[in-house]
Design an enzyme around this catalytic site. Structure first.
Site, PDB file in Angstrom:
ATOM      1  CD  GLU A  55       1.205 -14.463 -34.781  1.00 51.36           C
ATOM      2  OE1 GLU A  55       1.170 -15.418 -33.968  1.00 51.36           O
ATOM      3  OE2 GLU A  55       2.250 -13.825 -35.022  1.00 51.36           O
ATOM      4  CG  PHE A 117      14.229 -14.874 -40.626  1.00 51.84           C
ATOM      5  CD1 PHE A 117      14.343 -15.950 -39.760  1.00 51.84           C
ATOM      6  CD2 PHE A 117      13.684 -13.685 -40.150  1.00 51.84           C
ATOM      7  CE1 PHE A 117      13.927 -15.848 -38.440  1.00 51.84           C
ATOM      8  CE2 PHE A 117      13.260 -13.576 -38.828  1.00 51.84           C
ATOM      9  CZ  PHE A 117      13.384 -14.661 -37.970  1.00 51.84           C
ATOM     10  CD  GLN A 118       9.702 -14.140 -38.570  1.00 54.69           C
ATOM     11  OE1 GLN A 118       9.424 -13.019 -38.964  1.00 54.69           O
ATOM     12  NE2 GLN A 118       9.515 -14.534 -37.312  1.00 54.69           N
ATOM     13  CE  LYS A 167      10.243  -5.012 -43.726  1.00 53.56           C
ATOM     14  NZ  LYS A 167      11.315  -5.418 -42.807  1.00 53.56           N
ATOM     15  CG  MET A 483     -17.639 -34.196 -26.747  1.00 53.60           C
ATOM     16  SD  MET A 483     -19.295 -34.575 -26.116  1.00 53.60           S
ATOM     17  CE  MET A 483     -20.175 -33.049 -26.441  1.00 53.60           C
TER      18      MET A 483
END
Lengths: 585, 171
Positions: A55, A117-118, A167, A483
């Protein structure tokens, strides 16, 4: 009018807003939206979904798409880890003012707050890394929220907007009608600058003996017209122009008024010009710490004009004499008109330019070449020479290679340079290149990378392959997080704590495993032929260019030092810094 | 190495916002995220339709940071207007406190007498306690609490400051 599901409303609203591409990754809480995407895929003008492999990459790809096309980038991810993985890219877009709309799935409204969940508190987590965010609680409001989200993301100072959709709201039905142009009740960014202040700025410019234009990403965000106007104003007034990292390309690097980038790794002439100027006009730049160096020594004898669309950027780090709030493109247009109307002659800046040309003699970007090793600066210049006629789009990761690219690659036009400036996100370059290639299918798009950064989103090799995107990756491989190593050399007596890139993969084999072409360049005689081979291949290519391992990026202004305390070469770098210096970033 | 601090000045801000979910978190979070300090924050709906809230914030900052605080607040999408009442000029600041004092005998009589002096009302009483309601500037309430501490202070609830400009115009 019939009712539609929230998922269908979302797709229809995105379509009404002209969205062509969505970067995303499916999951449980966005399944209704993915089904709506599936069902529209055969329609004319269907929205194309690009399946990334992580993502974070979706957000950077959207940034690359947005930065190179000027259109907002759109991201779709699931709840919980989908949303939290997107946070880095969202923050990146906030820091660099990239228009982006991120749609996140959320657990059904009845489960919010139950540690489902999630489930993650996406609106809470993204509250301070977005320009604005929404939790949609009813499908009736979804359409107007999506339109409002795009309005906020793209107007004023652009930025990311998150829309979190539970949802059940995706499944429930409501009516949808495109709301047309938005007039927001509280959010009204000021684009039109105050005419009296424009006139004051023009008169200050006409009277200045040592002016400098200090330009930033705001010019790019304002649109290509602003870059044209900058060229016009610079030509009319003869003023020298320097730019931040984000503003490269607004003035062509080949223009004789171009001083190069300013700041920590800016040129000697740009930083000295800032220090000795009597007038600095900041166009869409925000006086970032990487630009100013030590604040009490920043441009001490100058009057300062700051043109910015974001009022909170004014007087944040540096106090200015004349703030002008508005769109920098409009301000440039009005300054040009005002200059003409007041019939100012072109000022005689000969003396100022003589001094600047003296600083240019320092040839601060020159570098020493020893033996057969490819100096990283040489590699960038060779890449530039081989590709400049094709006006390539360049993205970068973060680190030494990024600064060398900014210094040694000449940008002639806006929207060709994609880099993570404010947040400094390693792993930005490859997904950004993918996004840019989707927006410009025929362009040459190259991610200039380091061997450490590229591994942060290496999985995106698959995304480029899936959509047949001929992206090129050019890795300057010095086997160090360069760096970090440079700073350790500077600050910690070369105690290289954890900055060696141990156990590197065979990048050529890795590329081939994903279906890419892999090329290894080792030694100076292989540099030009290797680049030519990369360019000749019709498809994605990863180049592992082995460069001198211990090269450092100069010029450099150490953190907390003044513009005049620039280090030009390695001999000046050594030793241990005191605690005050160690505490600076 | 020591971390330096700047001289700060106390300001009272009136922030008019859209009454949407999360607005308080947005404002309070902005202060923590940018390292600004909050001495007091009060919030309540102020319109008939309950769609607009007024948030009164008391903060201390240097002049430059104060300018930033206001600009950053104004940048938030649901914010209608930010007024720096301290910079605006004359304004009234009030706070309400509920003060529970327990005691008997002389202490009890003295508490009641002082409450009268401070125009505190008794809103609850038992044989051995009072709850006083006292309104005024923060200094007055601080002083009242200081006295009550000597006489059996048990518990305090304060609202934080609300403020409004003097004169007929809205600030």
């Amino acid at each position: 009018m019939t009712e539609k599901s929230g998922a269908d409303i979302l797709i229809e609203a995105l379509s009404d807003l002209g969205v062509e591409v969505i970067f995303g990754y499916p999951g449980g809480a966005v399944l209704p939206i993915y089904d709506a995407i599936f069902k529209q895929a055969d329609k004319p003008n269907a929205i194309k979904h690009i399946l990334v492999r992580h993502e974070q990459a979706a957000t950077h790809a959207a940034e690359g798409y947005a930065r190179s096309t000027g259109k907002p980038g759109v991201v779709l991810v699931t709840s919980g880890p989908g949303a939290t993985n997107a946070v880095t890219g969202i923050t990146d877009a906030l820091m660099d003012s990239i228009p982006m709309v991120v749609i996140t799935g959320q657990v059904p409204t009845a489960l919010i707050g139950t540690d489902a969940f999630q489930e993650a508190d996406t609106v809470g987590i993204t509250r301070h890394c977005t320009k604005h965010n929404y939790l949609v609680k009813a499908p009736e409001t979804l359409g107007s929220i999506i339109h409002e989200a795009f309005h906020i993301a793209t107007s004023g100072r652009p930025g990311p907007v998150v829309v979190d959709i539970p949802k059940d709201v995706q499944v429930a039905t409501a009516r949808y009608e495109s709301p047309g142009p938005i007039t927001h009740k509280t959010y009204r960014p000021q684009t039109q600058p105050d005419a009296a202040k424009i006139q004051e700025a023009v008169d200050m410019l006409a009277a200045a003996e040592r002016p400098v234009f200090y330009t930033g990403g705001g010019i790019i965000n304002s649109g290509p017209e602003a870059s044209k106007l900058l060229r016009e104003l610079a030509a009319m007034t003869g003023a020298p122009v320097t730019s931040t990292l984000m503003g490269l390309g607004a003035l062509p690097a080949s223009d004789d008024k171009w001083l190069g980038m300013l700041g920590m790794h800016g040129t000697y002439e740009a930083n000295w010009a800032m220090n000795k100027a009597d007038l600095i006009i900041a166009f869409g730049a925000r006086f970032d710490d990487r630009v100013t160096g030590r604040l009490d020594a920043f441009a001490p004898n100058s009057r300062k004009v700051h043109i910015d669309i974001d009022r909170s950027s004014v007087n944040k780090n540096v106090r200015v004499d004349l703030p002008i709030i508005g769109d920098v493109g409009i301000a440039l247009r009005e300054m040009i008109d005002c200059w003409k109307a007041r019939q100012h002659p072109k000022p005689d800046l000969t003396e100022w330019w003589n001094r600047i040309n003296g600083w240019r003699q320092a040839k601060c970007l020159d570098f020493e070449e020893k033996g057969d090793a490819i100096m990283p600066q040489r590699a960038i210049r060779a890449l530039y020479e081989a590709t400049r006629h094709r006006a390539p789009i360049i993205s970068t990761e973060v680190g030494q290679h990024q600064m060398w690219a900014a210094q040694h690659f000449g940008f002639e036009a806006p929207n060709k340079w994609l880099t993570s400036g404010g947040l400094g996100t390693m792993g930005y370059g490859l997904p950004a290149a993918i996004g840019a290639q989707l927006g410009h299918p025929d362009a040459l798009v190259i991610d200039i990378a380091g061997e450490a950064s590229i591994q942060m989103n290496i999985q995106e090799l698959a995304t480029a392959m899936q959509y047949r995107l001929p992206v090129k990756i050019f890795i300057l491989n010095n086997e160090y997080m360069g760096m970090v190593r440079q700073w350790q050399e500077l600050t910690y007596q070369s105690r290289y704590s954890e900055s060696y890139s141990d156990t590197l993969p065979d990048f050529v084999k890795l590329a081939e495993a994903y279906g890419w072409k892999g090329i290894k360049i080792e030694g100076r005689q292989e540099l030009e032929p290797g680049i030519a081979e990369m360019l000749a291949y019709d498809g994605p290519v990863l180049v592992d260019c082995r460069v001198a391992k211990l090269a450092n990026c100069f010029p450099m202004i150490p953190s907390g030092a003044a513009h005049t305390e620039m280090m030009l070469q390695a001999a000046e770098v050594s030793g241990e810094m005191d605690d005050e210096a160690k505490a600076l970033v | 190495m020591h971390i330096k601090e700047e001289t700060k000045e106390r300001h009272t801000l009136a922030v008019i916002v859209d009454n949407e979910p999360g607005i308080l978190a947005r404002i309070a979070g902005l202060f923590t995220a940018r390292g600004y300090n909050i001495e007091s924050l009060t919030v309540s709906e102020i319109t008939e339709d309950n769609r607009i809230s007024r948030i009164t914030i008391v903060t201390s900052a240097s002049a430059a940071v104060m300018e930033q605080i206001i600009a950053q607040l104004e940048r938030l999408v649901p914010v209608h207007k930010v007024t720096d009442l301290t910079a605006f000029g004359p304004h009234v600041e009030r706070e309400l406190a509920l003060v529970k004092v327990a005691g008997t005998g002389d202490h009890r009589i003295e508490a009641l007498r002082l409450a009268e002096v401070y125009r505190a009302r008794v809103v609850d009483a038992t044989i051995s306690s009072f709850v006083f309601e006292v309104t005024g500037g923060s200094d007055k309430i601080d002083k009242f609490l200081e006295l009550m501490r000597e006489l059996g202070l048990v518990e305090v609830a304060r609202t934080g400051i609300v403020a409004i400009s003097r004169g007929k115009e809205a600030a």
